[in-house]
Design an enzyme around this catalytic site. Structure first.
Site, short mmCIF file in Angstrom:
data_model
loop_
_atom_site.label_atom_id
_atom_site.label_comp_id
_atom_site.label_asym_id
_atom_site.label_seq_id
_atom_site.Cartn_x
_atom_site.Cartn_y
_atom_site.Cartn_z
N LYS A 19 1.79 -19.65 11.93
CA LYS A 19 1.88 -20.45 10.69
C LYS A 19 0.50 -20.61 10.07
O LYS A 19 0.32 -20.39 8.86
CB LYS A 19 2.51 -21.81 11.03
N SER A 20 -0.49 -21.00 10.86
CA SER A 20 -1.84 -21.22 10.31
C SER A 20 -2.39 -19.94 9.68
O SER A 20 -3.00 -19.98 8.61
CB SER A 20 -2.79 -21.66 11.43
N ARG A 24 -3.20 -18.91 5.55
CA ARG A 24 -4.55 -18.49 5.15
C ARG A 24 -4.53 -17.10 4.53
O ARG A 24 -5.27 -16.82 3.59
CB ARG A 24 -5.48 -18.55 6.37
N SER A 164 -10.52 -31.43 12.99
CA SER A 164 -9.37 -31.02 12.19
C SER A 164 -9.68 -29.73 11.45
O SER A 164 -10.59 -29.68 10.63
CB SER A 164 -9.01 -32.12 11.18
N GLN A 166 -7.82 -28.48 9.28
CA GLN A 166 -7.43 -28.64 7.87
C GLN A 166 -8.59 -29.21 7.07
O GLN A 166 -8.86 -28.78 5.95
CB GLN A 166 -6.18 -29.51 7.76
N ASP A 312 -0.60 -29.32 18.70
CA ASP A 312 0.79 -29.17 18.24
C ASP A 312 1.76 -28.96 19.40
O ASP A 312 2.99 -29.04 19.20
CB ASP A 312 0.90 -28.00 17.26
N LYS A 339 0.65 -36.61 12.37
CA LYS A 339 1.30 -35.30 12.19
C LYS A 339 2.57 -35.49 11.34
O LYS A 339 2.74 -36.52 10.72
CB LYS A 339 1.60 -34.66 13.54
N ARG A 343 3.85 -38.62 16.44
CA ARG A 343 4.46 -37.93 17.59
C ARG A 343 4.31 -38.72 18.90
O ARG A 343 4.98 -38.38 19.88
CB ARG A 343 3.90 -36.51 17.72
N ARG A 385 8.63 -29.75 15.32
CA ARG A 385 8.18 -29.62 16.71
C ARG A 385 8.93 -30.59 17.64
O ARG A 385 9.10 -30.31 18.82
CB ARG A 385 6.67 -29.79 16.81
#
Ligand code: S3P
Length: 426
Positions: A19-20, A24, A164, A166, A312, A339, A343, A385
């Site tokens: 996914k990451s 990108r 992070s 992000q 994650d 998240k 979580r 998740r």
């Protein structure tokens, strides 16, 4: 979604794209000159949100299944969107795009779904403003919707209070539009896909320990990117293969970038029978296949610098811990609270409902493993998740489990339940 216990898990599974890395590849492809060709792209809802945002800014993107062509227009080629950009459920889209929007000379508004609207954006707003960016939270609550007026930025050195990727990626992207070298130092190294991929596109990105920096105004050139399988998706088959008796699962094509592969270290330390096979490099990222066999697991302590490399995977690690003998302690993981759901709370609620002994901590959780779990009525809380972690928990529980809104797996693994049932013997 209804899940029944199974007698064994056997066969091969090929893991969908990371996914990451998929996000990108689209973003950097849009800012590059020429056509970027992405194969094994993750067709999950989050990555499709990224595609939709860039189409809205005038980038032509052709998507046929997991093959994507991004017709990039160069660093300064984006057009003002005529509508509000919608990042859906994707924190990665929201935070990374914000860095690009702050440096692009037009006004835009960026929003997301109910979950994204609760996630903290002050972690990017604060440093982006230090760069001189025009970015405001429309409701004044440091969350999206964000109103952005893009223009040239100042370079900064930012000492990030959180590990992070992000935040780091947002600032490195903004740094491309700055007047000097922009750098970010993190308390602990987070995933480094941005650094690796931007360098491959031609940017002058340097990494030294936990500091990453970028020189301004790079020319980016289109690339061919084969996206490796997502270790965060592989994690569910890894856990199921270890936990369900009589299992042997061959998991193909798993990205094992060391900034992502903490789950392998922890699963081995718990006594997991896991073999790494065919180690290779795909588009600059380390990849292997994993052979996983049923194992008796024992509890461990998971804390410190390893946390960002498995952040994650903590929900599924908590499920493994509940079935492992002894105590597992997960600490230094307060990031779990921000998240897609909190979580710590959602894992605790669901594990308790299945009969596990778990204590929520301020920065993690403590689990007394080894009790048999029973099927229960659970909630995904619309967190992909959480849905997948508890589908795994349900495979070795006594009785049937129902997961409310289990279809939210489409965010990162649309075929998850089909793959799981094709490997299951009942
Ligand atoms: C991601 C970074 C991580 C991770 C998320 C994807 C990324 O978030 O949890 O699923 O692609 O950069 P943080 O940067 O908030 O740790």
């Amino acid at each position: 979604m209804q899940i029944h216990p199974i007698k064994g898990l056997k066969g091969r599974v090929s893991i969908p794209g990371d996914k990451s890395i998929s996000h990108r590849a689209v973003m950097f492809g849009a800012l590059a000159e020429g056509t970027t060709e992405i194969t094994h792209f993750l067709e999950g809802a989050d990555c499709l949100s990224t595609i939709a945002c860039f189409r809205e800014m005038g980038i032509e993107i052709e998507q046929t299944g997991d093959c994507v062509l991004v017709h990039g227009k160069g660093l300064h080629g984006l057009q003002a969107p005529s509508r509000t950009l919608d990042a859906g459920n994707s924190g990665t889209t929201t935070r990374l795009i914000s860095g690009i929007l702050c440096g692009s000379p037009f006004a835009s508004t960026l929003t997301g779904d109910a979950s994204v609207q609760k996630r903290p954006m002050n972690r990017i707003i604060t440093p982006l403003r230090q760069m001189g960016a025009g970015i405001d939270s429309v409701k004044g609550n440091d969350c999206v919707p964000l109103k952005i007026q893009g223009h040239a930025l100042h370079a900064i050195h930012y000492q990030s209070p959180v590990a992070s990727a992000q935040v780091k990626s947002c600032l490195l992207l903004a740094g491309m539009f700055a007047d000097g070298c922009t750098s970010v130092t993190e308390p602990v190294l987070s995933r480094n896909h941005t650094e690796l991929m931007l360098r491959a596109f031609g940017a002058d990105v340097r990494s030294e320990g936990t500091c990453a920096s970028i020189a301004p105004d790079p020319r980016l050139f289109a690339q061919k990117i084969a996206v490796p399988g997502d270790i965060s998706s592989a994690a569910y088959f890894l856990a199921a293969g270890l936990l369900v008796p009589n299992s042997e699962v061959y998991i193909e094509n798993v990205g094992i970038n060391p900034t992502r592969s903490g789950i392998l270290e922890v699963a081995l330390a718990m006594g997991g029978n896991i073999e790494k096979l065919n180690e290779r490099t795909v588009s600059g990222e380390p990849v292997c296949d994993l052979l996983v066999r049923s194992s008796s697991l024992h509890g461990v302590t998971i804390d410190g610098d390893i946390i960002p490399t498995l952040i994650d995977e903590i929900p599924v690690l908590a499920v493994m811990a509940a079935y492992a003998e002894g105590q597992t302690s997960i600490r230094d993981a307060a990031e779990l609270k921000v998240k897609e759901t909190n979580r710590i709370d959602t894992v605790t609620a669901n594990l308790r409902a299945m009969g596990a002994e778990i204590t929520a901590e301020d920065d993690g959780m403590t689990i007394q493993g080894g009790r048999p779990l029973h099927g229960a009525k659970l909630d995904s809380y619309l967190d992909h998740r959480i849905a997948m972690s508890f589908a795994v928990a349900a495979l070795c529980a006594e009785g049937t489990t129902n997961i409310r809104n289990g279809e939210c797996v489409n965010i990162s693994y649309p075929d998850f339940y089909r793959e799981l049932s094709s490997l299951s013997s009942t």
